[in-house]
Design a protein around this motif. Sequence first.
Motif, PDB file in Angstrom:
ATOM      1  N   UNK A  29       0.816  -1.210   0.000  1.00  0.00           N
ATOM      2  CA  UNK A  29       0.000   0.000   0.000  1.00  0.00           C
ATOM      3  C   UNK A  29       0.851   1.262   0.000  1.00  0.00           C
ATOM      4  N   UNK A  30       2.022   1.204   0.604  1.00  0.00           N
ATOM      5  CA  UNK A  30       2.961   2.324   0.602  1.00  0.00           C
ATOM      6  C   UNK A  30       4.351   1.759   0.330  1.00  0.00           C
ATOM      7  N   UNK A  31       5.035   2.318  -0.661  1.00  0.00           N
ATOM      8  CA  UNK A  31       6.365   1.823  -1.040  1.00  0.00           C
ATOM      9  C   UNK A  31       7.447   2.482  -0.205  1.00  0.00           C
ATOM     10  N   UNK A  32       8.366   1.646   0.271  1.00  0.00           N
ATOM     11  CA  UNK A  32       9.522   2.135   1.012  1.00  0.00           C
ATOM     12  C   UNK A  32      10.798   1.546   0.430  1.00  0.00           C
ATOM     13  N   UNK A  33      11.729   1.206   1.300  1.00  0.00           N
ATOM     14  CA  UNK A  33      13.039   0.701   0.878  1.00  0.00           C
ATOM     15  C   UNK A  33      12.896  -0.582   0.062  1.00  0.00           C
ATOM     16  N   UNK A  49       1.876   2.196  15.590  1.00  0.00           N
ATOM     17  CA  UNK A  49       2.539   1.029  15.011  1.00  0.00           C
ATOM     18  C   UNK A  49       3.723   1.449  14.151  1.00  0.00           C
ATOM     19  N   UNK A  50       3.522   2.452  13.306  1.00  0.00           N
ATOM     20  CA  UNK A  50       4.594   2.876  12.402  1.00  0.00           C
ATOM     21  C   UNK A  50       5.769   3.468  13.174  1.00  0.00           C
ATOM     22  N   UNK A  51       5.479   4.225  14.227  1.00  0.00           N
ATOM     23  CA  UNK A  51       6.560   4.788  15.046  1.00  0.00           C
ATOM     24  C   UNK A  51       7.363   3.681  15.717  1.00  0.00           C
ATOM     25  N   UNK A  52       6.672   2.683  16.248  1.00  0.00           N
ATOM     26  CA  UNK A  52       7.383   1.589  16.909  1.00  0.00           C
ATOM     27  C   UNK A  52       8.169   0.748  15.911  1.00  0.00           C
ATOM     28  N   UNK A  53       7.620   0.562  14.710  1.00  0.00           N
ATOM     29  CA  UNK A  53       8.335  -0.186  13.679  1.00  0.00           C
ATOM     30  C   UNK A  53       9.610   0.544  13.275  1.00  0.00           C
ATOM     31  N   UNK A  54       9.537   1.872  13.162  1.00  0.00           N
ATOM     32  CA  UNK A  54      10.724   2.650  12.824  1.00  0.00           C
ATOM     33  C   UNK A  54      11.787   2.516  13.912  1.00  0.00           C
ATOM     34  N   UNK A  55      11.376   2.583  15.181  1.00  0.00           N
ATOM     35  CA  UNK A  55      12.319   2.440  16.288  1.00  0.00           C
ATOM     36  C   UNK A  55      12.955   1.053  16.300  1.00  0.00           C
ATOM     37  N   UNK A  61       6.551  -3.326   7.029  1.00  0.00           N
ATOM     38  CA  UNK A  61       5.509  -3.527   8.039  1.00  0.00           C
ATOM     39  C   UNK A  61       4.354  -4.277   7.394  1.00  0.00           C
ATOM     40  N   UNK A  62       3.954  -5.368   8.012  1.00  0.00           N
ATOM     41  CA  UNK A  62       2.819  -6.166   7.573  1.00  0.00           C
ATOM     42  C   UNK A  62       1.648  -5.932   8.525  1.00  0.00           C
ATOM     43  N   UNK A  63       0.462  -5.695   7.967  1.00  0.00           N
ATOM     44  CA  UNK A  63      -0.728  -5.516   8.799  1.00  0.00           C
ATOM     45  C   UNK A  63      -1.890  -6.313   8.214  1.00  0.00           C
ATOM     46  N   UNK A  64      -2.857  -6.576   9.083  1.00  0.00           N
ATOM     47  CA  UNK A  64      -4.099  -7.210   8.635  1.00  0.00           C
ATOM     48  C   UNK A  64      -5.073  -6.147   8.142  1.00  0.00           C
ATOM     49  N   UNK A  91      11.338   5.402   5.412  1.00  0.00           N
ATOM     50  CA  UNK A  91      11.510   4.559   4.223  1.00  0.00           C
ATOM     51  C   UNK A  91      10.967   3.146   4.459  1.00  0.00           C
ATOM     52  N   UNK A  92       9.790   3.076   5.070  1.00  0.00           N
ATOM     53  CA  UNK A  92       9.158   1.798   5.412  1.00  0.00           C
ATOM     54  C   UNK A  92       8.091   1.456   4.381  1.00  0.00           C
ATOM     55  N   UNK A  93       8.093   0.212   3.938  1.00  0.00           N
ATOM     56  CA  UNK A  93       7.020  -0.304   3.079  1.00  0.00           C
ATOM     57  C   UNK A  93       5.899  -0.847   3.948  1.00  0.00           C
ATOM     58  N   UNK A  94       4.663  -0.497   3.595  1.00  0.00           N
ATOM     59  CA  UNK A  94       3.486  -1.037   4.274  1.00  0.00           C
ATOM     60  C   UNK A  94       2.782  -1.997   3.343  1.00  0.00           C
TER      61      UNK A  94
END
Length: 247
Positions: A29-33, A49-55, A61-64, A91-94
């Motif tokens: 859904x969102x392109x990153x690295x 969720x995105x903030x914690x994934x970045x940390x 990041x995979x989500x339901x 630069x995270x892909x969702x």
Amino acid sequence: MADRDEILAFAAELLELDAYPDYGPMGMQVAGAHEVERIACGVSASLELFDQAAKAGAQLVLVHHGLLWDRDSRVIDGALRRRLKALLDSDITLAAYHLALDAHPEIGNNALLARELGVEPADRFGRIGFGGPLAEPVRAEEFAVRVREAIGGEPLLFAHGPERVQRAAIVSGGAGSYLADAAREGYDLFLTGEAEEPSLHTAQELGIHFVAGGHYATETLGIQALARTLGEQFDLAWEFIDLPNPV
């Protein structure tokens, strides 16, 4: 390190993504690295969720429950802008996997939940769910205890079925409308995530047990299994970011 597009192609084939038309775009859904070293997963897309994934140093990041749904406005408001900024800045892909992940017979929410609760997922129920016999019949109250021990929280129980539960049907998430179908198909108990307002009287009148284990809670297993599978396939570290939700 692995190529993002190879990971996503593998996931799409594994889940037979094209076989399950959904309520929005599934997969990326969102392109990153392009290069991925670490996967984070969670039930629902959120800024937290995105903030914690970045940390955690995740590139994928995979989500339901994803960010993009057909029912939503195409306007990028403040909340969506902040979520997108969190992904883009790191630069995270969702990637999101909804109905196809519910339905998968091995790593899907419903099959995994059934096995956790001692239900053999022998038959397809409601297109994405499963139903089948219990290894050993139990009282509805005992089944509710199993639900609590397996996924946490305090399940809602409307105990209006037979003394012993021999067959149960399961559809995770917001599937309360399937209760009458479960009764018509001869199940003693139906488990989903959320009740609907008519659920109590439907259970009473059709003589079936109804259990709501929580939308969030009933959908934690599949996304972890998917992340674990991808981690093993591509030799990547992965983690589940648990953001408990009482709903």
